[in-house]
Motif scaffolding. Structure first.
Motif, PDB file in Angstrom:
ATOM      1  N   PHE A   1       0.845  -1.194   0.000  1.00  0.00           N
ATOM      2  CA  PHE A   1       0.000   0.000   0.000  1.00  0.00           C
ATOM      3  C   PHE A   1       0.874   1.236   0.000  1.00  0.00           C
ATOM      4  O   PHE A   1       0.534   2.258  -0.528  1.00  0.00           O
ATOM      5  CB  PHE A   1      -0.898   0.027   1.238  1.00  0.00           C
ATOM      6  CG  PHE A   1      -1.975  -1.016   1.218  1.00  0.00           C
ATOM      7  CD1 PHE A   1      -2.969  -0.986   0.279  1.00  0.00           C
ATOM      8  CD2 PHE A   1      -1.990  -2.028   2.148  1.00  0.00           C
ATOM      9  CE1 PHE A   1      -3.979  -1.941   0.251  1.00  0.00           C
ATOM     10  CE2 PHE A   1      -2.985  -2.985   2.145  1.00  0.00           C
ATOM     11  CZ  PHE A   1      -3.972  -2.936   1.192  1.00  0.00           C
ATOM     12  N   SER A   2       2.009   1.150   0.656  1.00  0.00           N
ATOM     13  CA  SER A   2       2.964   2.244   0.755  1.00  0.00           C
ATOM     14  C   SER A   2       4.355   1.629   0.699  1.00  0.00           C
ATOM     15  O   SER A   2       4.509   0.425   0.526  1.00  0.00           O
ATOM     16  CB  SER A   2       2.761   2.991   2.070  1.00  0.00           C
ATOM     17  OG  SER A   2       3.094   2.143   3.162  1.00  0.00           O
TER      18      SER A   2
ATOM     19  N   ILE B   1       1.270  -5.899   1.343  1.00  0.00           N
ATOM     20  CA  ILE B   1      -0.081  -6.445   1.287  1.00  0.00           C
ATOM     21  C   ILE B   1      -0.057  -7.812   1.965  1.00  0.00           C
ATOM     22  O   ILE B   1       0.758  -8.663   1.630  1.00  0.00           O
ATOM     23  CB  ILE B   1      -0.566  -6.558  -0.168  1.00  0.00           C
ATOM     24  CG1 ILE B   1      -0.710  -5.164  -0.779  1.00  0.00           C
ATOM     25  CG2 ILE B   1      -1.880  -7.334  -0.250  1.00  0.00           C
ATOM     26  CD1 ILE B   1      -1.016  -5.159  -2.262  1.00  0.00           C
TER      27      ILE B   1
ATOM     28  N   ASP C   1      -5.257  -8.562   4.083  1.00  0.00           N
ATOM     29  CA  ASP C   1      -5.739  -7.596   3.102  1.00  0.00           C
ATOM     30  C   ASP C   1      -6.480  -8.256   1.952  1.00  0.00           C
ATOM     31  O   ASP C   1      -7.308  -7.620   1.299  1.00  0.00           O
ATOM     32  CB  ASP C   1      -4.558  -6.787   2.538  1.00  0.00           C
ATOM     33  CG  ASP C   1      -3.854  -5.985   3.619  1.00  0.00           C
ATOM     34  OD1 ASP C   1      -4.544  -5.336   4.432  1.00  0.00           O
ATOM     35  OD2 ASP C   1      -2.606  -6.022   3.667  1.00  0.00           O
TER      36      ASP C   1
ATOM     37  N   ALA D   1      -2.833  -7.680  -6.018  1.00  0.00           N
ATOM     38  CA  ALA D   1      -2.535  -6.261  -5.786  1.00  0.00           C
ATOM     39  C   ALA D   1      -3.666  -5.373  -6.296  1.00  0.00           C
ATOM     40  O   ALA D   1      -4.107  -4.445  -5.604  1.00  0.00           O
ATOM     41  CB  ALA D   1      -1.211  -5.887  -6.455  1.00  0.00           C
ATOM     42  N   ALA D   2      -4.170  -5.673  -7.488  1.00  0.00           N
ATOM     43  CA  ALA D   2      -5.256  -4.869  -8.061  1.00  0.00           C
ATOM     44  C   ALA D   2      -6.531  -4.988  -7.232  1.00  0.00           C
ATOM     45  O   ALA D   2      -7.213  -3.974  -6.974  1.00  0.00           O
ATOM     46  CB  ALA D   2      -5.522  -5.290  -9.499  1.00  0.00           C
TER      47      ALA D   2
ATOM     48  N   THR E   1      -6.805  -5.701  -4.060  1.00  0.00           N
ATOM     49  CA  THR E   1      -6.606  -5.031  -2.771  1.00  0.00           C
ATOM     50  C   THR E   1      -6.684  -3.520  -2.920  1.00  0.00           C
ATOM     51  O   THR E   1      -7.324  -2.849  -2.125  1.00  0.00           O
ATOM     52  CB  THR E   1      -5.230  -5.443  -2.178  1.00  0.00           C
ATOM     53  OG1 THR E   1      -5.200  -6.869  -2.099  1.00  0.00           O
ATOM     54  CG2 THR E   1      -5.041  -4.860  -0.811  1.00  0.00           C
ATOM     55  N   LYS E   2      -6.061  -2.999  -3.962  1.00  0.00           N
ATOM     56  CA  LYS E   2      -6.096  -1.545  -4.178  1.00  0.00           C
ATOM     57  C   LYS E   2      -7.501  -1.067  -4.522  1.00  0.00           C
ATOM     58  O   LYS E   2      -7.936  -0.013  -4.070  1.00  0.00           O
ATOM     59  CB  LYS E   2      -5.087  -1.151  -5.248  1.00  0.00           C
ATOM     60  CG  LYS E   2      -3.670  -1.276  -4.719  1.00  0.00           C
ATOM     61  CD  LYS E   2      -2.619  -0.961  -5.746  1.00  0.00           C
ATOM     62  CE  LYS E   2      -1.275  -1.080  -5.061  1.00  0.00           C
ATOM     63  NZ  LYS E   2      -0.246  -1.686  -5.796  1.00  0.00           N
TER      64      LYS E   2
ATOM     65  N   ALA F   1      -9.470  -0.974  -1.287  1.00  0.00           N
ATOM     66  CA  ALA F   1      -9.048   0.171  -0.461  1.00  0.00           C
ATOM     67  C   ALA F   1      -9.614   1.473  -1.017  1.00  0.00           C
ATOM     68  O   ALA F   1     -10.039   2.351  -0.252  1.00  0.00           O
ATOM     69  CB  ALA F   1      -7.525   0.235  -0.387  1.00  0.00           C
ATOM     70  N   ALA F   2      -9.654   1.600  -2.342  1.00  0.00           N
ATOM     71  CA  ALA F   2     -10.192   2.807  -2.968  1.00  0.00           C
ATOM     72  C   ALA F   2     -11.697   2.941  -2.732  1.00  0.00           C
ATOM     73  O   ALA F   2     -12.235   4.044  -2.720  1.00  0.00           O
ATOM     74  CB  ALA F   2      -9.887   2.808  -4.457  1.00  0.00           C
TER      75      ALA F   2
END
Length: 134
Positions: free
Chosen positions: A5-6, A11, A56, A122-123, A125-126, A129-130
């Motif tokens: 995430f940063s 993740i 996550d 990754a996609a 999870t992002k 989060a969005a």
């Protein structure tokens, strides 16, 4: 590529797979991609992990030992964590009907390429989060 995430927070993937060689290969590959991977072999252990530790994204095989399959696990996981992204994997992915899946989930047919799965995790999870309210 670092799956995070940063710059400092990877993740956290809960990977549920009962086939040892697949579990070892995929968890190592995901770890090399920068994910923090915890692997369990059945739904009961996954639920214990979900109740206690950060996760996550749930990446689960459909066919699991112990009386609860991956579809039932995902439904229970969403009861615990309603926004949790879910990615299913199965050699019989086409048999998992849409109404058996949790909303917004992804199905990956086996065999799969761990690098592709890493991008999907990754996609997902992002995207989750969005979608969270600020």
């Amino acid at each position: 590529m670092v799956a995070s995430f940063s710059d400092s927070e990877p993740i956290h993937v809960l990977f549920v797979e009962d086939e040892f060689l697949i579990s070892e290969f995929v968890s190592q590959s995901l770890s090399e991609q920068g994910f923090d991977v915890q692997t369990v072999t059945n739904a009961a252990d996954a639920l214990v992990y979900l109740a206690a530790l950060p996760v996550d994204v749930l990446f689960t095989d459909i066919n699991l030992p112990g009386g609860m399959d991956g579809a039932a696990l995902a439904r229970r996981a969403r009861e615990l964590r309603p926004q949790l992204p879910v990615v299913y994997a199965s050699a019989r992915a086409t048999l998992l009907k849409q109404d058996a899946r949790v909303p917004g989930s992804i199905v990956v047919p086996k065999p799969y390429e761990p690098a592709l799965v890493g991008r999907l995790l990754a996609a997902a999870t992002k995207a989750a989060a969005a979608a969270l309210p600020v």
